[in-house]
Design a protein around this motif. Structure first.
Motif, mmCIF file in Angstrom:
data_model
loop_
_atom_site.group_PDB
_atom_site.id
_atom_site.type_symbol
_atom_site.label_atom_id
_atom_site.label_comp_id
_atom_site.label_asym_id
_atom_site.label_seq_id
_atom_site.Cartn_x
_atom_site.Cartn_y
_atom_site.Cartn_z
ATOM 1 N N CYS A 147 52.206 44.501 48.926
ATOM 2 C CA CYS A 147 51.708 43.136 49.100
ATOM 3 C C CYS A 147 51.956 42.300 47.841
ATOM 4 O O CYS A 147 52.306 42.822 46.779
ATOM 5 C CB CYS A 147 50.222 43.150 49.468
ATOM 6 N N MET A 148 51.734 40.997 47.971
ATOM 7 C CA MET A 148 51.983 40.058 46.884
ATOM 8 C C MET A 148 50.692 39.645 46.167
ATOM 9 O O MET A 148 50.670 38.660 45.439
ATOM 10 C CB MET A 148 52.695 38.828 47.431
ATOM 11 N N GLY A 149 49.661 40.408 46.368
ATOM 12 C CA GLY A 149 48.375 40.173 45.727
ATOM 13 C C GLY A 149 47.359 41.071 46.401
ATOM 14 O O GLY A 149 47.476 41.378 47.590
ATOM 15 N N GLU A 150 46.381 41.542 45.631
ATOM 16 C CA GLU A 150 45.373 42.440 46.162
ATOM 17 C C GLU A 150 43.997 41.815 45.965
ATOM 18 O O GLU A 150 43.711 41.305 44.882
ATOM 19 C CB GLU A 150 45.415 43.807 45.466
ATOM 20 N N GLN A 151 43.185 41.902 46.983
ATOM 21 C CA GLN A 151 41.835 41.350 46.910
ATOM 22 C C GLN A 151 40.828 42.494 46.988
ATOM 23 O O GLN A 151 40.883 43.313 47.913
ATOM 24 C CB GLN A 151 41.574 40.349 48.030
ATOM 25 N N LEU A 177 37.473 39.411 43.960
ATOM 26 C CA LEU A 177 38.541 39.158 42.987
ATOM 27 C C LEU A 177 39.920 39.279 43.604
ATOM 28 O O LEU A 177 40.164 40.136 44.466
ATOM 29 C CB LEU A 177 38.436 40.135 41.812
ATOM 30 N N ASN A 178 40.844 38.450 43.135
ATOM 31 C CA ASN A 178 42.256 38.554 43.460
ATOM 32 C C ASN A 178 42.985 39.069 42.231
ATOM 33 O O ASN A 178 42.715 38.626 41.103
ATOM 34 C CB ASN A 178 42.825 37.187 43.854
ATOM 35 N N MET A 179 43.879 40.013 42.417
ATOM 36 C CA MET A 179 44.559 40.627 41.273
ATOM 37 C C MET A 179 45.959 41.051 41.654
ATOM 38 O O MET A 179 46.384 40.912 42.812
ATOM 39 C CB MET A 179 43.752 41.830 40.764
#
Length: 377
Positions: free
Chosen positions: A354-358, A362-364
């Motif tokens: 993925c292009m971002g993890e939540q 928080l988003n990271m």
């Protein structure tokens, strides 16, 4: 395949054939919901039509920057994870125009979902319930959405991932009830009788080297200057990399590290622009202080994390993993696929790059974000 969770994967290039293949392999009649994780080659009207022939209203998911199966990383394939009614109950919501989503919206949405879930499962609580989030990465709204949802969910764990398109950065739709949606997010509130845990980990530590973002366009996540110098030039210097060789793949190995208390959170960069600016995969702003990363042993960190899962949940696992696409690039650059795939196979990992993890509120970036389920023997 395990009782309560059933999985299928297709490498067929024709979307109709691929959907038919996974549909034959899954007990769709007893499915509570199905996560469909598909390469950007499987999209559009063809995908929607194929799903409509196979109880499409049960399908939720997104376009990916790669699929994860126990045998390793794949691209331009299609994976389906079916959560059976024998072990799961689910309610779903679609968030449209995600940049307009705020705390009041989150409060209304979460309260309605909790009420609906308790109608069918009165014993639903934070120990047996989790939330899944799939969000269009091109919206660049992850921070706002996950902060609002995480706050309202409280002690209920939220795990999410941003959709992808193999780094093309063009269109990254999510899938809601068999229909593709842009500028949207899918939220699932899920009750299960299975024991599960939420894990999030990465392989970086902050070094003593610091930088300050001195010029930026936060609305577009663009960093123009660091320490008063053109961003790419100064970031290359801080990371001891030749500026002329710094590209997206090298950036994957050198995320900025933001520290909050004693916790370190990677913030990755997606691309370098012609003017030397860099686009971040997470929210940024002028005045933000970051540290240059120090890498830990990738395979050892991964092994420790999966070993902990087995210690806490037993050896018979299904792991639903939403992993940063930059980690796949790092694995490929270091040629450690065999060691990583051994871990994926041992823990039965299914998911996507993925292009971002939540994680919760928080988003990271640059992390492995997962739910591990203990399956009956």
């Amino acid at each position: 395949m395990a009782a309560g969770i059933f999985t299928a994967h297709s490498e067929l290039s024709d979307t109709n054939d691929a959907i038919a293949e996974v549909a034959r392999a899954l007990p769709l009649d007893s499915a509570e919901f199905v996560l469909l994780l598909h390469g950007p080659n499987h999209t559009g009207d063809t995908l929607e039509h194929a799903l409509s022939l196979n109880t499409g209203e049960k399908f939720y998911g997104c376009s990916t920057s790669g699929e994860i199966v126990p045998a390793g990383y794949r691209e331009d394939t299609l994976s389906a994870i079916s959560f059976d009614r024998s072990a799961f109950r689910c309610v779903s919501r679609k968030i449209e125009s995600v940049k307009d989503f705020g705390f009041q919206h989150a409060q209304d949405l979460v309260l309605s979902m909790q009420w609906e879930l308790r109608e069918s499962t009165p014993d639903s609580n934070s120990s047996n319930t989790f939330a899944l989030l799939l969000i269009d990465s091109m919206s660049q709204a992850e921070e706002f959405v996950v902060a609002a949802l995480g706050t309202e969910l409280g002690t209920i764990h939220l795990m999410g991932g941003s959709s992808g398109d193999n780094w093309q950065l063009e269109r990254t739709p999510v899938l809601y009830e068999g229909q593709l949606q842009d500028d949207s997010a899918v939220v699932l509130l899920v009750h299960t009788r299975l024991d599960f845990r939420h894990y999030n980990f990465h392989n970086f530590m902050p070094s003593d080297k610091r930088g300050v973002i001195t010029s930026a366009t936060p609305a577009k996540r663009l960093v123009h200057e660091i320490n008063g110098v053109v961003a790419v030039k100064e970031y290359a210097r801080l990371c001891s990399i030749d500026e002329d060789t710094l590209d997206q793949e090298l950036l994957a190995m050198h995320p900025a590290i933001i520290t909050v208390g004693d916790r370190a959170y990677p913030r990755g960069f997606m691309q370098i622009l012609p003017d030397g600016s860099m686009q971040s995969a997470c929210a940024i702003d002028e005045g933000l202080v970051f540290r240059v990363p120090t890498q830990l042993d990738y395979v050892e960190q991964l092994s420790q994390a999966f070993r902990r899962m087995r210690q806490e949940l037993g050896n018979n696992l299904v792991v639903l993993g939403f992993e940063c696409a930059a980690r796949k690039q790092l694995v490929q650059q270091y040629h450690i696929e065999a060691a990583v795939y051994e871990q994926f196979t041992a823990c039965n990992v299914w998911g996507f790059s993925c292009m971002g993890e939540q994680a919760n509120s928080l988003n990271m970036n640059n992390s492995f974000n997962c739910l591990a389920f203990s399956m009956p023997s």
